[in-house]
Design a protein around this motif. Structure first.
Motif, PDB file in Angstrom:
ATOM      1  N   PHE A 208       0.828  -1.206   0.000  1.00 47.63           N
ATOM      2  CA  PHE A 208       0.000   0.000   0.000  1.00 47.63           C
ATOM      3  C   PHE A 208       0.866   1.261   0.000  1.00 47.63           C
ATOM      4  CE2 PHE A 208      -3.682  -2.578   1.596  1.00 47.63           C
ATOM      5  CZ  PHE A 208      -4.556  -2.223   0.587  1.00 47.63           C
ATOM      6  N   GLU A 209       1.925   1.271   0.798  1.00 54.80           N
ATOM      7  CA  GLU A 209       2.764   2.464   0.853  1.00 54.80           C
ATOM      8  C   GLU A 209       3.429   2.732  -0.496  1.00 54.80           C
ATOM      9  OE1 GLU A 209       2.875   4.646   3.115  1.00 54.80           O
ATOM     10  OE2 GLU A 209       1.845   3.642   4.764  1.00 54.80           O
ATOM     11  N   LEU A 210       3.857   1.686  -1.184  1.00 55.05           N
ATOM     12  CA  LEU A 210       4.419   1.879  -2.524  1.00 55.05           C
ATOM     13  C   LEU A 210       3.336   2.317  -3.509  1.00 55.05           C
ATOM     14  CD1 LEU A 210       6.843  -1.183  -2.740  1.00 55.05           C
ATOM     15  CD2 LEU A 210       7.464   1.233  -2.499  1.00 55.05           C
ATOM     16  N   LEU A 211       2.112   1.846  -3.308  1.00 58.50           N
ATOM     17  CA  LEU A 211       0.999   2.238  -4.164  1.00 58.50           C
ATOM     18  C   LEU A 211       0.686   3.722  -4.022  1.00 58.50           C
ATOM     19  CD1 LEU A 211      -0.884   0.661  -6.124  1.00 58.50           C
ATOM     20  CD2 LEU A 211      -2.520   0.496  -4.248  1.00 58.50           C
ATOM     21  N   TYR A 212       0.939   4.289  -2.840  1.00 59.36           N
ATOM     22  CA  TYR A 212       0.666   5.708  -2.616  1.00 59.36           C
ATOM     23  C   TYR A 212       1.671   6.613  -3.331  1.00 59.36           C
ATOM     24  CZ  TYR A 212      -2.075   3.885   1.347  1.00 59.36           C
ATOM     25  OH  TYR A 212      -2.960   3.196   2.142  1.00 59.36           O
ATOM     26  N   LEU A 213       2.840   6.088  -3.675  1.00 57.39           N
ATOM     27  CA  LEU A 213       3.911   6.937  -4.190  1.00 57.39           C
ATOM     28  C   LEU A 213       3.552   7.674  -5.483  1.00 57.39           C
ATOM     29  CD1 LEU A 213       6.747   8.034  -3.907  1.00 57.39           C
ATOM     30  CD2 LEU A 213       7.631   5.922  -4.916  1.00 57.39           C
TER      31      LEU A 213
ATOM     32  N   GLY B 177       8.803  16.884   0.493  1.00 59.62           N
ATOM     33  CA  GLY B 177       7.491  16.670   1.085  1.00 59.62           C
ATOM     34  C   GLY B 177       7.037  15.225   0.983  1.00 59.62           C
ATOM     35  N   VAL B 178       7.270  14.603  -0.165  1.00 61.85           N
ATOM     36  CA  VAL B 178       6.914  13.192  -0.323  1.00 61.85           C
ATOM     37  C   VAL B 178       7.705  12.332   0.659  1.00 61.85           C
ATOM     38  CG1 VAL B 178       7.044  11.220  -1.896  1.00 61.85           C
ATOM     39  CG2 VAL B 178       6.184  13.414  -2.714  1.00 61.85           C
ATOM     40  N   THR B 179       8.982  12.640   0.808  1.00 59.02           N
ATOM     41  CA  THR B 179       9.804  11.882   1.760  1.00 59.02           C
ATOM     42  C   THR B 179       9.324  12.090   3.189  1.00 59.02           C
ATOM     43  OG1 THR B 179      11.685  12.231   0.266  1.00 59.02           O
ATOM     44  CG2 THR B 179      12.169  11.409   2.468  1.00 59.02           C
ATOM     45  N   LEU B 180       8.949  13.332   3.526  1.00 57.80           N
ATOM     46  CA  LEU B 180       8.421  13.600   4.873  1.00 57.80           C
ATOM     47  C   LEU B 180       7.122  12.841   5.122  1.00 57.80           C
ATOM     48  CD1 LEU B 180       9.107  17.423   5.311  1.00 57.80           C
ATOM     49  CD2 LEU B 180      10.010  15.567   6.725  1.00 57.80           C
ATOM     50  N   PHE B 181       6.313  12.666   4.088  1.00 57.94           N
ATOM     51  CA  PHE B 181       5.089  11.879   4.254  1.00 57.94           C
ATOM     52  C   PHE B 181       5.423  10.488   4.778  1.00 57.94           C
ATOM     53  CE2 PHE B 181       2.366   8.538   2.558  1.00 57.94           C
ATOM     54  CZ  PHE B 181       1.111   8.931   2.998  1.00 57.94           C
ATOM     55  N   TYR B 182       6.447   9.888   4.230  1.00 57.98           N
ATOM     56  CA  TYR B 182       6.790   8.527   4.635  1.00 57.98           C
ATOM     57  C   TYR B 182       7.487   8.486   5.989  1.00 57.98           C
ATOM     58  CZ  TYR B 182       5.397   6.705   0.097  1.00 57.98           C
ATOM     59  OH  TYR B 182       4.656   6.335  -1.001  1.00 57.98           O
ATOM     60  N   VAL B 183       8.429   9.386   6.230  1.00 56.57           N
ATOM     61  CA  VAL B 183       9.165   9.311   7.494  1.00 56.57           C
ATOM     62  C   VAL B 183       8.316   9.768   8.677  1.00 56.57           C
ATOM     63  CG1 VAL B 183      11.400   9.584   6.370  1.00 56.57           C
ATOM     64  CG2 VAL B 183      10.194  11.615   7.221  1.00 56.57           C
ATOM     65  N   ALA B 184       7.191  10.452   8.424  1.00 61.89           N
ATOM     66  CA  ALA B 184       6.317  10.899   9.512  1.00 61.89           C
ATOM     67  C   ALA B 184       5.027  10.101   9.597  1.00 61.89           C
ATOM     68  CB  ALA B 184       5.984  12.390   9.345  1.00 61.89           C
ATOM     69  N   ASN B 185       4.881   9.054   8.777  1.00 57.94           N
ATOM     70  CA  ASN B 185       3.633   8.286   8.750  1.00 57.94           C
ATOM     71  C   ASN B 185       3.689   7.158   9.776  1.00 57.94           C
ATOM     72  OD1 ASN B 185       1.226   7.093   8.157  1.00 57.94           O
ATOM     73  ND2 ASN B 185       1.781   6.446   6.086  1.00 57.94           N
ATOM     74  N   TRP B 186       3.415   7.502  11.022  1.00 60.02           N
ATOM     75  CA  TRP B 186       3.430   6.526  12.101  1.00 60.02           C
ATOM     76  C   TRP B 186       2.047   5.907  12.326  1.00 60.02           C
ATOM     77  CZ3 TRP B 186      -0.214   7.389  15.777  1.00 60.02           C
ATOM     78  CH2 TRP B 186      -0.723   8.687  15.881  1.00 60.02           C
TER      79      TRP B 186
END
Length: 609
Positions: A165-170, A190-199
């Motif tokens: 799912f996370e790869l599907l969001y990219l 911003g895209v990278t921050l989405f992933y590193v902050a998605n707890w």
């Protein structure tokens, strides 16, 4: 004036820094692989997944983040290199639990597999069994996927669903970043921050994970298909308050509501075709999740008000589809349960309490995880506020998209997770604003509200270090808090074998009893076997209450397990070894041990050992 030429040493340094990102990322993934191979799930502690990850994991994470940061500040940008590094980071953050833990985590993913199995076998939903069956679209799609892949159930999909799912969001995230007006470099950040902050941990096998993809696709398409008409410049830093108020008031005019302040980026035929596809996606969302369709309506309305949507019909039809399915397709849920839907309208205080206050309980380790989640979210929103003040832009669409989901707190009764969903719906846009705090755009009709930082503070070395520290800090916190509950939300092979043993021996209309809902249950015999949970509410009860509840319910089978014991010690505050006390009580009241594993025990009413 003479211009100094780069020395051979500087040229060599630049070449080295230019070539370093991919090797650093590759070395980071190698260290991650070593960490995964060395991790032993049987030694997991109260802080969850982080307790079994060795130093090689964090060293690998640091190397990968360093490579990505160097690539982000490099000139010119290399999108293919950035894509490779971002995908590597996604694998590290969201594939670690799947690679280390022996089975799929989170009981809801197993329950959803059971719903899919029921639809696959019977061809229809089970009315009156669970409210989620009133929104069966995602489960039906899962049943189609099971049949298409030649499987007999959805269990093989559970373990790696978060990473998929996370790869599907990219892809939609990249489109949103490209179309949001924040600049290419800030968009990638911003895209990278989405992933590193998605707890938030909402990407497991579930309709909500699928519907976040629908949400992102619709918003990405809207932002790509329409752009705002130009406004007169607001006067830079000295722009008057009257000009800003006038711009805000213009958002609520009939002209704006009709979409006349927007320009289509595609020709008319293509735009109409895309509009039709978006309506199909809105329909799919309306029939597959309780809350996402309304978040989507709010997002579309925000795009309309901020000149990023040129067809107001899309907002109206999306709202009609959401309310229409609730009124007709989900009528089996709301008939007699109107208070479940509208009971929290306007009760923001109680909603906040169930989402935040009631979660700050349990042991010191559990409270630490909750506190870190709050800190991470607050830090990201703080950066987003700074980014909103620093950036120049043509439209405040991102700010609207961050704020719109919070209206759900006042109108939706979604239990103790609605605030998590609100944060998640706004996360793609919050991350872009946070990126603007570091890399603000300086051109646009809407001028920044705070002055520009001196140029020397944006030197590549300083900028690269700032990006690296920010990304690594968020990635480290997310690694800790995302897997912080895995001591009781992840399951051992023995626990899965105990559950399968109980399902193999339980008879139709009999019950399987648990102290707490932390076992891989629900994936079989939906509608014919009841799972009774003694402690399954927002209030944590006492050990005596849970034991008495099991004895009153008298389930034919009871499973005691390592994950439930960890929940009791971490969240409920039970003493170490509390399960042994409950087991002794059950044996004194007629239960006997039917089977035992190192991490689980199955008891049966009247069974021999």
């Amino acid at each position: 004036m003479r211009t100094s030429r780069p020395t051979p040493h500087r040229k060599a340094t630049r070449r080295l820094l230019s070539a370093a990102p991919l090797p650093l990322g590759t070395l980071g993934l190698v260290l991650w692989f070593i960490a995964v191979r060395r991790s032993d799930f049987s030694h997991i502690g109260q802080l969850g997944l982080v307790t079994i990850l060795g130093w090689t994991f964090f060293a690998g994470l640091g190397l990968l983040v360093s490579g990505l940061s160097l690539e982000l500040v490099r000139t010119p940008l290399r999108p293919h290199h950035l894509m490779i590094l971002v995908i590597g980071l996604v694998i590290m953050l969201f594939g670690t639990a799947s690679a280390v833990e022996p089975t799929a985590r989170l009981v809801d993913s197993w329950v959803h597999a059971g719903f899919v199995q029921y639809i696959f076998v019977h061809g229809h939903v089970l009315n009156g069994y669970d409210a989620r069956f009133s929104w069966p679209g995602g489960f039906s799609l899962g049943a189609v996927l099971v049949g298409f892949t030649g499987q007999t159930n959805a269990l093989d999909f559970l373990r790696w669903a978060p990473l998929v799912f996370e790869l599907l969001y990219l892809p939609p995230l990249l489109v949103i970043a490209k179309s949001s007006g924040v600049g290419r470099r800030a968009g990638w950040l911003g895209v990278t921050l989405f992933y590193v902050a998605n707890w938030t941990d909402q990407d497991y096998f579930s309709p909500q994970a699928l519907n976040l993809f629908f949400f992102l696709v619709v918003v990405a398409t809207v932002l790509a298909a329409w752009k705002p008409k130009g406004l007169s410049q607001s006067g830079g830093h000295g722009a008057g308050l009257r000009a800003r108020i006038a711009q805000i008031r213009a958002g609520f005019t009939l002209r704006r509501m009709a979409g006349h302040d927007t320009v289509a980026t595609w020709n008319g035929t293509l735009t109409v075709g895309v509009l039709g596809l978006l309506l199909l996606v809105c329909l799919a969302s309306a029939i597959s999740h309780q809350i996402t369709p309304y978040a989507l309506v709010l997002a579309l309305a925000g795009c309309l008000l901020t000149r990023r949507l040129g067809r107001p019909e899309l907002v109206v039809i999306a709202a009609v589809l959401a309310v229409g399915w609730l009124s007709l397709g989900a009528s089996g849920f709301w008939v007699g349960h109107l208070s479940d839907i509208f009971g929290s309208v306007g009760k923001i205080g109680s909603t906040f309490g169930s989402n935040v206050t009631n979660r700050v309980t349990g042991s010191a380790s559990h409270r630490l995880i909750v506190d870190l989640r709050i800190l991470l979210t607050a830090t990201l929103f703080g950066l987003a506020v700074i980014g909103s003040l620093r950036r120049a832009t043509e439209t405040r669409t991102l700010e609207f998209l961050v704020g719109a989901p919070f209206l759900l707190l006042a109108f939706q009764n979604y239990g103790g997770e609605v605030l998590i969903r609100v944060v998640l719906f706004g996360l793609p846009f919050t991350s872009l604003l946070a990126a603007s705090a570091i890399l603000p755009n300086r051109s646009g009709a809407v001028a920044p509200l705070i002055p520009r930082i001196r140029r020397r503070l944006r030197a590549p070395a300083v900028l690269g270090l700032t990006v690296a520290v920010t990304l690594f800090g968020f990635a480290l916190l997310t690694t800790v808090v995302r897997g912080g509950n895995d001591a009781y939300e992840a399951f051992s092979i023995g626990e899965l074998q105990a559950v399968n043993f109980a399902y193999d021996h339980v008879q139709p209309r009999q019950s399987i009893g648990l102290v707490a809902p932390y076992l891989p249950v629900g994936q079989r015999d939906v509608g014919s076997v009841n799972v009774f949970v003694a402690d399954d509410g927002p209030t944590v009860f006492t050990l005596r209450h849970d034991a008495s509840a099991l004895l009153r319910a008298q389930p034919e089978w009871i499973i005691l397990s390592q994950s439930q014991e960890a929940w009791g010690e971490t969240v409920a505050g039970f003493a170490r070894g509390w399960e042994r006390s409950i087991e002794n009580d059950l044996i004194r009241n007629g239960y006997r041990v039917a089977a035992r594993w190192s991490t689980a025990t199955v008891l049966h009413a009247g069974a021999g050992t």
